[in-house]
Scaffold this motif. Structure first.
Motif, PDB file in Angstrom:
ATOM      1  N   LEU A  88      17.466 -19.807 -19.922  1.00 20.43           N
ATOM      2  CA  LEU A  88      17.618 -18.712 -20.882  1.00 20.43           C
ATOM      3  C   LEU A  88      16.289 -18.339 -21.538  1.00 20.43           C
ATOM      4  N   ASN A  89      16.076 -17.042 -21.682  1.00 16.95           N
ATOM      5  CA  ASN A  89      14.944 -16.530 -22.443  1.00 16.95           C
ATOM      6  C   ASN A  89      15.283 -16.712 -23.926  1.00 16.95           C
ATOM      7  N   ASP A  90      14.630 -17.673 -24.575  1.00 20.16           N
ATOM      8  CA  ASP A  90      15.019 -18.038 -25.942  1.00 20.16           C
ATOM      9  C   ASP A  90      14.579 -17.030 -26.981  1.00 20.16           C
ATOM     10  N   ALA A  91      13.847 -15.999 -26.569  1.00 21.79           N
ATOM     11  CA  ALA A  91      13.532 -14.913 -27.500  1.00 21.79           C
ATOM     12  C   ALA A  91      14.563 -13.794 -27.393  1.00 21.79           C
ATOM     13  N   MET A  92      14.997 -13.487 -26.180  1.00 24.82           N
ATOM     14  CA  MET A  92      15.905 -12.359 -25.967  1.00 24.82           C
ATOM     15  C   MET A  92      17.360 -12.688 -26.264  1.00 24.82           C
ATOM     16  N   TRP A  93      17.844 -13.821 -25.754  1.00 25.19           N
ATOM     17  CA  TRP A  93      19.277 -14.084 -25.850  1.00 25.19           C
ATOM     18  C   TRP A  93      19.774 -14.259 -27.285  1.00 25.19           C
ATOM     19  N   PRO A  94      19.042 -14.906 -28.181  1.00 31.75           N
ATOM     20  CA  PRO A  94      19.533 -14.936 -29.566  1.00 31.75           C
ATOM     21  C   PRO A  94      19.724 -13.539 -30.163  1.00 31.75           C
TER      22      PRO A  94
END
Length: 277
Positions: free
Chosen positions: A213-219
């Motif tokens: 997961l892209n931890d900047a985009m998904w949140p």
């Protein structure tokens, strides 16, 4: 004048779009990104790039926002788009973007290609990710002409256009995309995950495929669509709790019933043209 497509954001999706749209309407493609490496990479492929989005959209007939949702909404509120420009995007939430565009009466048509990879960034880009993918389009109040341009772009990429409202998009994506990513994240966080090598089969690999997961985009996606995602999570938790109760009681009869119902629902899904194994 020559048709101009401006792609704002040259990460995985933006760079892949730039590759896939080469030759679209016999026009030119320009891009924008604040990352010099991304600009340099795209320029090596013959695509003119700018550091600022404002410079990139100056002559654009079509603008595709390939940035995270909050930045896309900010651009819709503030960027100086040409009056002729039709604006679309690739974001996984739609209501917030339609609301932002409506504030300025922009020629906005929501877009969301159901495509991607487990890696991100311009170096992972490829036009192949769009082949046969669904491309969800949310016209809302857009004109037929503006909607037709986004449809033409989607088909040029090799996608299958799917039309819906922004509200329905956000509700369904919470189920078909966001919930799946939450579930995959939970599965790989189980205590024995790192001990599974050699024990995993196809079903396990399928479940954990989207756990990168892209931890900047998904949140951002989760929070901006939290009302829909919370509703889907509550429903899933209820089903899991019911399953646990049946298992705890040794209730083979109801477990069999649930399995039959699941099998029948999958069959109905496939009969309606759904994609699945």
């Amino acid at each position: 004048m020559e048709f101009c497509t401006a792609i704002i954001g040259l990460g995985l999706m933006g760079a892949s779009l730039a590759k896939g749209l080469k030759g679209f309407k016999d026009g030119r493609i320009v891009g924008s990104d604040n990352n010099p490496a991304a600009r340099g990479y795209m320029e090596s492929l013959g695509i003119e790039c700018f550091e600022t989005a404002g410079d990139a959209v100056r002559e654009a007939d079509l603008v595709v926002l390939c940035v995270y949702p909050r930045l896309a909404a900010a651009m819709l509120k503030k960027l100086d788009f040409p009056e002729k420009a039709v604006i679309t995007d690739v974001c996984g939430v739609k209501l917030m973007l339609h609301r932002a565009a409506k504030e300025r009466d922009l020629r906005y048509v929501g877009g969301h290609p159901m495509a991607g990879r487990e890696k991100w960034g311009h170096k992972s880009s490829t036009a192949r990710i769009f082949k046969d993918a669904n491309f969800i389009i949310t016209p809302e109040s857009a004109s037929r002409e503006d909607t037709a341009l986004v449809v033409e772009m989607a088909r040029y990429l090799g996608c299958n256009p799917v039309f819906t409202t922004a509200s329905r998009h956000d509700s369904m994506i919470a189920y078909t995309s966001q919930l799946a990513h939450v579930l995959a994240s939970a599965i790989v966080r189980q205590p024995d995950f790192l001990e599974t090598v050699g024990f995993e089969g196809g079903s396990f690999r399928d479940l954990m495929r989207v756990a990168t997961l892209n931890d900047a985009m998904w949140p951002e996606l989760f929070i901006e669509n939290s009302s829909n995602l919370l509703r889907r999570l509550d429903s899933l938790i209820d089903d899991l709790s019911a399953f646990r109760t049946m298992l705890e009681r040794g209730d083979a009869k109801n477990l069999s019933r649930v399995m039959r119902e699941s099998t029948e629902l999958k069959k109905q899904y496939l009969d309606r043209g759904g994609r699945g194994k």
